[in-house]
Design a protein around this motif. Structure first.
Motif, mmCIF file in Angstrom:
data_model
loop_
_atom_site.group_PDB
_atom_site.id
_atom_site.type_symbol
_atom_site.label_atom_id
_atom_site.label_comp_id
_atom_site.label_asym_id
_atom_site.label_seq_id
_atom_site.Cartn_x
_atom_site.Cartn_y
_atom_site.Cartn_z
ATOM 1 N N ASN A 48 5.551 12.576 -0.390
ATOM 2 C CA ASN A 48 4.326 12.629 -1.161
ATOM 3 C C ASN A 48 4.491 11.789 -2.415
ATOM 4 O O ASN A 48 5.611 11.624 -2.923
ATOM 5 N N ILE A 49 3.397 11.249 -2.917
ATOM 6 C CA ILE A 49 3.458 10.433 -4.127
ATOM 7 C C ILE A 49 3.933 11.275 -5.302
ATOM 8 O O ILE A 49 4.751 10.851 -6.105
ATOM 9 N N SER A 50 3.412 12.483 -5.413
ATOM 10 C CA SER A 50 3.830 13.413 -6.454
ATOM 11 C C SER A 50 3.515 14.817 -6.001
ATOM 12 O O SER A 50 2.736 15.031 -5.067
ATOM 13 N N GLU A 51 4.108 15.801 -6.673
ATOM 14 C CA GLU A 51 3.877 17.192 -6.311
ATOM 15 C C GLU A 51 2.444 17.618 -6.603
ATOM 16 O O GLU A 51 1.973 18.620 -6.083
ATOM 17 N N GLU A 52 1.745 16.869 -7.435
ATOM 18 C CA GLU A 52 0.383 17.225 -7.805
ATOM 19 C C GLU A 52 -0.644 16.727 -6.792
ATOM 20 O O GLU A 52 -1.805 17.136 -6.845
ATOM 21 N N ASN A 53 -0.234 15.848 -5.879
ATOM 22 C CA ASN A 53 -1.173 15.276 -4.919
ATOM 23 C C ASN A 53 -1.084 15.980 -3.569
ATOM 24 O O ASN A 53 -0.044 16.513 -3.201
ATOM 25 N N TYR A 54 -2.201 15.948 -2.860
ATOM 26 C CA TYR A 54 -2.209 16.455 -1.484
ATOM 27 C C TYR A 54 -1.617 15.409 -0.544
ATOM 28 O O TYR A 54 -1.827 14.208 -0.723
ATOM 29 N N LEU A 86 -13.268 16.718 -7.681
ATOM 30 C CA LEU A 86 -13.368 17.817 -6.724
ATOM 31 C C LEU A 86 -11.993 18.124 -6.143
ATOM 32 O O LEU A 86 -11.638 19.297 -5.944
ATOM 33 N N ARG A 87 -11.200 17.083 -5.883
ATOM 34 C CA ARG A 87 -9.827 17.316 -5.426
ATOM 35 C C ARG A 87 -9.020 18.048 -6.494
ATOM 36 O O ARG A 87 -8.218 18.933 -6.186
ATOM 37 N N ARG A 88 -9.221 17.669 -7.746
ATOM 38 C CA ARG A 88 -8.482 18.312 -8.842
ATOM 39 C C ARG A 88 -8.803 19.805 -8.921
ATOM 40 O O ARG A 88 -7.910 20.643 -9.049
ATOM 41 N N HIS A 89 -10.064 20.132 -8.830
ATOM 42 C CA HIS A 89 -10.457 21.547 -8.904
ATOM 43 C C HIS A 89 -10.062 22.306 -7.636
ATOM 44 O O HIS A 89 -9.835 23.523 -7.693
ATOM 45 N N SER A 90 -9.964 21.609 -6.536
ATOM 46 C CA SER A 90 -9.579 22.262 -5.283
ATOM 47 C C SER A 90 -8.154 22.793 -5.331
ATOM 48 O O SER A 90 -7.802 23.731 -4.614
ATOM 49 N N LYS A 91 -7.317 22.209 -6.180
ATOM 50 C CA LYS A 91 -5.918 22.633 -6.255
ATOM 51 C C LYS A 91 -5.781 24.090 -6.679
ATOM 52 O O LYS A 91 -4.797 24.745 -6.343
ATOM 53 N N GLU A 92 -6.764 24.607 -7.425
ATOM 54 C CA GLU A 92 -6.707 25.999 -7.852
ATOM 55 C C GLU A 92 -6.986 26.952 -6.693
ATOM 56 O O GLU A 92 -6.525 28.093 -6.704
ATOM 57 N N ALA A 93 -7.713 26.487 -5.713
ATOM 58 C CA ALA A 93 -8.036 27.336 -4.557
ATOM 59 C C ALA A 93 -7.138 27.038 -3.366
ATOM 60 O O ALA A 93 -6.817 27.939 -2.581
ATOM 61 N N PHE A 94 -6.745 25.767 -3.234
ATOM 62 C CA PHE A 94 -5.959 25.334 -2.072
ATOM 63 C C PHE A 94 -4.725 24.586 -2.568
ATOM 64 O O PHE A 94 -4.788 23.407 -2.901
ATOM 65 N N ASP A 97 0.937 22.406 -2.091
ATOM 66 C CA ASP A 97 2.192 22.669 -1.392
ATOM 67 C C ASP A 97 1.955 23.216 0.016
ATOM 68 O O ASP A 97 2.823 23.132 0.879
ATOM 69 N N GLN A 98 0.770 23.781 0.243
ATOM 70 C CA GLN A 98 0.489 24.436 1.516
ATOM 71 C C GLN A 98 -0.639 23.782 2.304
ATOM 72 O O GLN A 98 -0.724 23.952 3.523
ATOM 73 N N TYR A 99 -1.502 23.056 1.620
ATOM 74 C CA TYR A 99 -2.682 22.493 2.273
ATOM 75 C C TYR A 99 -2.593 20.970 2.317
ATOM 76 O O TYR A 99 -1.962 20.341 1.465
ATOM 77 N N TYR A 100 -3.261 20.396 3.321
ATOM 78 C CA TYR A 100 -3.320 18.947 3.499
ATOM 79 C C TYR A 100 -4.774 18.500 3.392
ATOM 80 O O TYR A 100 -5.691 19.184 3.857
ATOM 81 N N PHE A 101 -4.965 17.333 2.789
ATOM 82 C CA PHE A 101 -6.320 16.842 2.536
ATOM 83 C C PHE A 101 -6.881 16.069 3.720
ATOM 84 O O PHE A 101 -6.172 15.324 4.390
#
Length: 381
Positions: A48-54, A86-94, A97-101
């Motif tokens: 992954n590019i970074s831990e913060e990205n999907y 929208l991807r940024r806010h999605s991190k709080e719900a999904f 580390d567990q979900y793929y975009f």
């Protein structure tokens, strides 16, 4: 004096030669059945590019509503922020580390266009924008503006124990206008109607409730968690994007919205009167920065800054410095000088990005992540 780190073109060759073999290291899984009822082979990248990205599923699937956003959202900056935000806010719900975009695979282009139309009781149209009696009358248009610009879907997949990925959540961004721009006849003048934020939120709440009801009727979306976020667009000619203003997460066993969480985000343009009034410290910081540059480089034009704030705290400052250069040595010298100004004049509690350009071409890039002491510099060749 601290040493400047220059990332040279040769580094790219080194990185290329050391690139991992994806054939050996990617993980192959089976996707859950799509609308055809057939399973498809997919790949989850091991890196992954970074831990913060999907991580993104491969082969990459384009949105079923691809292209609609470009036709409906007037400001290119809003298009980018709606998708990235929208991807940024999605991190709080999904959790990344567990979900793929994956881009949206359920709300099709035809569905989005239908929902963006005006409601017509006589024609039983499904439009979510207000009904109007006579679109050729200016006052009718002003009293019944089109609030809704776009509906963006993003999918978040999760891997099961059976080595299968299935839909684990959906995010829906609802783009709402801050200014309604309209014509009463083809080729006629444009009229503008400002939409107050409280009115936009009221209409957005009703639209979101109806969207949720309709989405729950789409095959495959009956019982998945859904994040819904309301986005307020900037003006058509704005130099900074709008922002998300509210969001909610609807559990998989619910088809109604109980309450919204307000989102306090904004993009601020520097220099501007609004920035001077609300964020005088950063405004003064950039004014000093601009003065230091103009004192030593006569070909300098101006500094343009964009600050991203969450709860009125600066999270990222992006600066563009357009300047006329006579040669590569001047680019290097100017970049070194700006690097020194960054070390001496910018605090480290926010991300910083400085783009140095010439004739609309990128000459160099200076970046520093929040909490880091020294920036990273890239000179383009």
């Amino acid at each position: 004096m601290k040493k400047t780190s220059f990332i040279l073109l040769g580094l790219l060759l080194v990185l290329t030669s050391c690139a991992p073999s994806f054939e050996q290291r990617d993980e192959v899984v089976e996707e859950a059945p799509d609308e055809t009822g057939e399973q498809e082979t997919a790949i989850i990248p091991s890196y992954n590019i970074s831990e913060e990205n999907y991580r993104v599923m491969l082969p990459y699937k384009l949105s079923k509503a691809r292209g609609v956003i470009v036709n409906q959202v007037a400001n290119r900056l809003d298009i980018d922020e709606l998708e990235e935000g929208l991807r940024r806010h999605s991190k709080e719900a999904f959790d990344p580390d567990q979900y793929y975009f994956q881009e949206g695979q359920y709300i099709t282009q035809d569905i989005v266009y239908d929902w963006l139309e005006r409601y017509d009781a006589d024609q039983e149209e499904l439009g979510l924008n207000p009904e109007i009696d006579d679109a050729s009358v200016v006052e009718e248009q002003r009293e019944n503006p089109k609030y809704l610009s776009h509906i963006l879907e993003q999918n978040y997949l999760v891997k099961t124990n059976e080595n299968v990925v299935e839909l684990g959540g959906v995010s829906i961004g609802i783009a709402m206008k801050s200014t309604y721009r309209f014509q009463t006849e083809i080729g006629g003048p444009f009229y503008y109607e400002s939409i107050p934020e409280d009115k936009m939120l009221e209409e957005g709440n009703e639209i979101a409730r109806e969207v949720l009801q309709r989405v729950r009727q789409i095959d495959g979306l009956l019982d998945v968690p859904i994040l819904i976020a309301l986005y307020r667009e900037a003006a058509h000619d704005s130099l900074v994007p709008g922002s998300f203003v509210a969001k909610t997460v609807v559990p998989g066993d619910r088809s109604s919205i109980d309450e919204w969480d307000r989102v306090n985000e904004e993009y601020m343009l520097f220099p501007s009167s609004a920035a001077n009034a609300k964020y005088p410290d950063i405004s003064a910081n950039l004014n000093d920065f601009e003065q230091d540059i103009s004192d030593y480089f006569p070909n300098y034009v101006s500094v343009i800054g964009e600050g991203f704030y969450i709860n009125e705290q600066l999270r990222k400052l992006t600066i563009e410095i357009p300047i006329t250069f006579q040669g590569k040595a001047e680019v290097v010298g100017f970049t070194q000088y700006v690097y020194g100004l960054v070390m001496e004049g910018f605090q480290t509690h926010y991300d910083l990005e400085i783009n140095i350009t010439s004739s609309d071409e990128q000459e160099s890039l200076i970046t520093r992540s929040a909490g880091e002491d020294e920036p990273v510099v890239h000179i383009y060749h």
